[in-house]
Design a protein around this motif. Structure first.
Motif, mmCIF file in Angstrom:
data_model
loop_
_atom_site.group_PDB
_atom_site.id
_atom_site.type_symbol
_atom_site.label_atom_id
_atom_site.label_comp_id
_atom_site.label_asym_id
_atom_site.label_seq_id
_atom_site.Cartn_x
_atom_site.Cartn_y
_atom_site.Cartn_z
ATOM 1 N N ARG A 40 21.834 -2.019 -33.592
ATOM 2 C CA ARG A 40 21.475 -3.262 -32.914
ATOM 3 C C ARG A 40 22.203 -4.450 -33.540
ATOM 4 N NH1 ARG A 40 20.181 -5.724 -28.505
ATOM 5 N NH2 ARG A 40 18.523 -7.228 -28.678
ATOM 6 N N ILE A 41 22.297 -4.477 -34.858
ATOM 7 C CA ILE A 41 23.022 -5.551 -35.546
ATOM 8 C C ILE A 41 24.491 -5.544 -35.119
ATOM 9 C CG2 ILE A 41 23.838 -6.374 -37.804
ATOM 10 C CD1 ILE A 41 20.911 -6.983 -37.412
ATOM 11 N N VAL A 42 25.086 -4.358 -35.056
ATOM 12 C CA VAL A 42 26.487 -4.261 -34.631
ATOM 13 C C VAL A 42 26.638 -4.748 -33.192
ATOM 14 C CG1 VAL A 42 28.394 -2.675 -34.178
ATOM 15 C CG2 VAL A 42 27.073 -2.447 -36.281
ATOM 16 N N ASP A 43 25.689 -4.399 -32.316
ATOM 17 C CA ASP A 43 25.739 -4.875 -30.924
ATOM 18 C C ASP A 43 25.731 -6.400 -30.864
ATOM 19 O OD1 ASP A 43 25.737 -2.294 -29.932
ATOM 20 O OD2 ASP A 43 23.593 -2.286 -29.438
ATOM 21 N N VAL A 44 24.849 -7.019 -31.625
ATOM 22 C CA VAL A 44 24.749 -8.483 -31.630
ATOM 23 C C VAL A 44 26.036 -9.102 -32.163
ATOM 24 C CG1 VAL A 44 23.541 -10.469 -32.637
ATOM 25 C CG2 VAL A 44 22.239 -8.518 -31.782
ATOM 26 N N MET A 45 26.585 -8.546 -33.227
ATOM 27 C CA MET A 45 27.817 -9.092 -33.802
ATOM 28 C C MET A 45 28.995 -8.945 -32.835
ATOM 29 S SD MET A 45 26.450 -10.299 -36.432
ATOM 30 C CE MET A 45 27.879 -11.295 -36.587
ATOM 31 N N GLU A 46 29.056 -7.821 -32.131
ATOM 32 C CA GLU A 46 30.116 -7.657 -31.132
ATOM 33 C C GLU A 46 29.996 -8.705 -30.035
ATOM 34 O OE1 GLU A 46 29.939 -3.647 -29.675
ATOM 35 O OE2 GLU A 46 31.325 -2.921 -31.197
ATOM 36 N N GLU A 47 28.774 -8.967 -29.597
ATOM 37 C CA GLU A 47 28.563 -9.961 -28.557
ATOM 38 C C GLU A 47 28.959 -11.350 -29.045
ATOM 39 O OE1 GLU A 47 24.981 -11.597 -25.700
ATOM 40 O OE2 GLU A 47 24.840 -9.588 -26.537
ATOM 41 N N LEU A 48 28.610 -11.686 -30.274
ATOM 42 C CA LEU A 48 29.016 -12.974 -30.827
ATOM 43 C C LEU A 48 30.539 -13.102 -30.886
ATOM 44 C CD1 LEU A 48 26.428 -13.387 -33.695
ATOM 45 C CD2 LEU A 48 26.659 -14.852 -31.696
ATOM 46 N N MET A 49 31.206 -12.041 -31.285
ATOM 47 C CA MET A 49 32.670 -12.055 -31.350
ATOM 48 C C MET A 49 33.279 -12.245 -29.963
ATOM 49 S SD MET A 49 35.114 -12.010 -33.358
ATOM 50 C CE MET A 49 36.838 -12.096 -33.027
ATOM 51 N N LYS A 50 32.735 -11.556 -28.979
ATOM 52 C CA LYS A 50 33.249 -11.695 -27.608
ATOM 53 C C LYS A 50 33.063 -13.117 -27.093
ATOM 54 C CE LYS A 50 32.428 -6.862 -26.499
ATOM 55 N NZ LYS A 50 31.571 -5.909 -25.773
ATOM 56 N N PHE A 51 31.877 -13.703 -27.325
ATOM 57 C CA PHE A 51 31.641 -15.074 -26.897
ATOM 58 C C PHE A 51 32.576 -16.034 -27.623
ATOM 59 C CE2 PHE A 51 27.872 -13.596 -24.831
ATOM 60 C CZ PHE A 51 27.596 -14.543 -23.869
ATOM 61 N N THR A 52 32.847 -15.777 -28.884
ATOM 62 C CA THR A 52 33.767 -16.617 -29.644
ATOM 63 C C THR A 52 35.157 -16.576 -29.030
ATOM 64 O OG1 THR A 52 32.521 -16.299 -31.682
ATOM 65 C CG2 THR A 52 34.815 -16.999 -31.914
ATOM 66 N N LEU A 53 35.631 -15.378 -28.709
ATOM 67 C CA LEU A 53 36.957 -15.253 -28.110
ATOM 68 C C LEU A 53 37.031 -15.920 -26.737
ATOM 69 C CD1 LEU A 53 37.838 -11.577 -29.088
ATOM 70 C CD2 LEU A 53 38.797 -13.680 -30.049
ATOM 71 N N LEU A 54 35.967 -15.798 -25.957
ATOM 72 C CA LEU A 54 35.956 -16.376 -24.616
ATOM 73 C C LEU A 54 35.895 -17.900 -24.621
ATOM 74 C CD1 LEU A 54 33.501 -13.927 -22.819
ATOM 75 C CD2 LEU A 54 35.948 -14.179 -22.386
ATOM 76 N N THR A 55 35.263 -18.472 -25.621
ATOM 77 C CA THR A 55 35.037 -19.920 -25.624
ATOM 78 C C THR A 55 35.867 -20.691 -26.642
ATOM 79 O OG1 THR A 55 33.178 -19.658 -27.144
ATOM 80 C CG2 THR A 55 32.672 -19.639 -24.785
ATOM 81 N N ARG A 56 36.695 -20.018 -27.397
ATOM 82 C CA ARG A 56 37.433 -20.651 -28.497
ATOM 83 C C ARG A 56 38.171 -21.916 -28.065
ATOM 84 N NH1 ARG A 56 40.919 -16.724 -31.710
ATOM 85 N NH2 ARG A 56 39.000 -16.511 -32.865
ATOM 86 N N ASP A 57 38.901 -21.874 -26.974
ATOM 87 C CA ASP A 57 39.694 -23.026 -26.550
ATOM 88 C C ASP A 57 38.915 -24.004 -25.676
ATOM 89 O OD1 ASP A 57 41.901 -22.004 -27.918
ATOM 90 O OD2 ASP A 57 42.497 -20.781 -26.197
ATOM 91 N N ALA A 58 37.660 -23.726 -25.409
ATOM 92 C CA ALA A 58 36.858 -24.574 -24.523
ATOM 93 C C ALA A 58 35.916 -25.498 -25.274
ATOM 94 C CB ALA A 58 36.071 -23.687 -23.564
ATOM 95 N N ALA A 59 35.991 -25.561 -26.584
ATOM 96 C CA ALA A 59 35.045 -26.358 -27.373
ATOM 97 C C ALA A 59 34.990 -27.826 -26.933
ATOM 98 C CB ALA A 59 35.350 -26.253 -28.860
ATOM 99 N N PRO A 60 36.125 -28.513 -26.738
ATOM 100 C CA PRO A 60 36.029 -29.921 -26.332
ATOM 101 C C PRO A 60 35.257 -30.091 -25.014
ATOM 102 C CG PRO A 60 38.244 -29.438 -27.065
ATOM 103 C CD PRO A 60 37.521 -28.120 -26.974
ATOM 104 N N TYR A 61 35.452 -29.190 -24.100
ATOM 105 C CA TYR A 61 34.736 -29.247 -22.821
ATOM 106 C C TYR A 61 33.250 -28.932 -23.001
ATOM 107 C CZ TYR A 61 33.162 -27.927 -18.177
ATOM 108 O OH TYR A 61 32.452 -27.817 -17.022
ATOM 109 N N LEU A 62 32.949 -27.944 -23.801
ATOM 110 C CA LEU A 62 31.564 -27.497 -23.949
ATOM 111 C C LEU A 62 30.678 -28.487 -24.701
ATOM 112 C CD1 LEU A 62 32.214 -23.740 -24.735
ATOM 113 C CD2 LEU A 62 31.293 -24.690 -22.618
#
Length: 85
Positions: A40-62
């Motif tokens: 479960r911990i690995v699942d959560v960490m994978e999800e956090l990594m995916k969200f990080t990759l998806l939103t990395r360049d969108a920080a100013p907008y977000l």
């Protein structure tokens, strides 16, 4: 942690995990033992990594908020009613 993450404008994911009696879930070397908790911990960490990759360049907008961009009435009045130089 979610409330703190939101306050700090961090991305928070709906997935979460907790480990009951966490002190029993680690071996002598300090690594987490294989278990459903570990998975479960690995699942959560994978999800956090995916969200990080998806939103990395969108920080100013977000993190751009109308309520922080708009001038309050007093500041607007001071700016508009300045004396001519």
């Amino acid at each position: 942690m979610r409330v703190l993450g939101r306050w700090m404008r961090m991305l928070t994911v709906p997935n979460q995990s907790s480990v009951a009696k966490a002190y029993q879930e680690f071996d002598e070397a300090g690594r987490m033992k294989p278990s459903a908790y570990y998975d479960r911990i690995v699942d959560v960490m994978e999800e956090l990594m995916k969200f990080t990759l998806l939103t990395r360049d969108a920080a100013p907008y977000l993190v751009d908020r109308y309520s922080e961009r708009k001038e309050n009435a007093e500041a607007l009045s001071r700016r508009v009613n300045q004396a001519a130089i």
